[in-house]
Scaffold this motif. Structure first.
Motif, PDB file in Angstrom:
ATOM      1  N   TYR A  38     -29.509  19.312 -16.214  1.00 57.93           N
ATOM      2  CA  TYR A  38     -29.268  19.553 -17.631  1.00 57.93           C
ATOM      3  C   TYR A  38     -30.540  20.157 -18.225  1.00 57.93           C
ATOM      4  N   GLN A  40     -32.522  20.729 -22.284  1.00 56.61           N
ATOM      5  CA  GLN A  40     -32.503  20.495 -23.715  1.00 56.61           C
ATOM      6  C   GLN A  40     -33.634  21.263 -24.368  1.00 56.61           C
ATOM      7  N   LYS A  44     -31.875  21.148 -30.080  1.00 50.95           N
ATOM      8  CA  LYS A  44     -30.536  21.403 -29.548  1.00 50.95           C
ATOM      9  C   LYS A  44     -30.060  20.239 -28.701  1.00 50.95           C
ATOM     10  N   GLU A  45     -28.775  20.236 -28.398  1.00 43.15           N
ATOM     11  CA  GLU A  45     -28.210  19.197 -27.561  1.00 43.15           C
ATOM     12  C   GLU A  45     -28.587  19.421 -26.093  1.00 43.15           C
ATOM     13  N   ASP A  47     -27.579  20.132 -22.527  1.00 45.44           N
ATOM     14  CA  ASP A  47     -26.448  20.847 -21.957  1.00 45.44           C
ATOM     15  C   ASP A  47     -26.496  20.849 -20.440  1.00 45.44           C
ATOM     16  N   ALA A  61     -23.203  26.674 -15.629  1.00 43.19           N
ATOM     17  CA  ALA A  61     -22.949  27.144 -16.978  1.00 43.19           C
ATOM     18  C   ALA A  61     -22.875  28.668 -16.951  1.00 43.19           C
TER      19      ALA A  61
END
Length: 119
Positions: A38, A40, A44-45, A47, A61
């Motif tokens: 992931y 970040q 922001k979140e 992801d 992604a």
């Protein structure tokens, strides 16, 4: 309890490459975990970037497809993220996550490693 430690982050110019590593300890069944990367960015979140399951199926992604490659070495309890053609928008803290592929689906996170891509 599974412990995850990421490494390999740093500062790189746009177009460059980095290889992130995540080392797992505290388990004898690393091959039973699905592993994720992931990221970040500030404000922001967090992801999902890439994932590899216990039978080596991978997903990415859309923003990193064709540039990033996730892989694992079960003998070493490690998962990697090869990042090529890096862009400034890839700048973020990158986290490794392990999820048990059966039963409790217990999940564990690493502390993260900073990746900064300069333009």
């Amino acid at each position: 309890q599974v412990q995850l430690v990421e490494s390999g982050g740093g500062l790189v110019q746009a177009g460059g490459s980095l290889r992130l590593s995540c080392t797992a300890s505290g388990t004898r069944i690393f091959n039973a975990y699905d592993m994720d990367w992931y990221r970040q960015a500030p404000g922001k979140e967090r992801d999902l970037v890439a994932s590899i399951n216990n039978i080596d199926n991978t997903n990415y992604a859309e923003s990193v497809k064709g540039r990033f490659t996730i892989s694992r070495d079960n003998a070493k309890n490690m998962v990697y993220l090869q990042m090529n053609s890096l862009k400034p928008e890839d700048t973020a803290v990158y986290y490794c996550k392990a999820v048990l592929s059966y039963g409790s689906r217990s999940a564990y996170w690493g502390q993260g490693t900073q990746v900064t891509v300069s333009s």
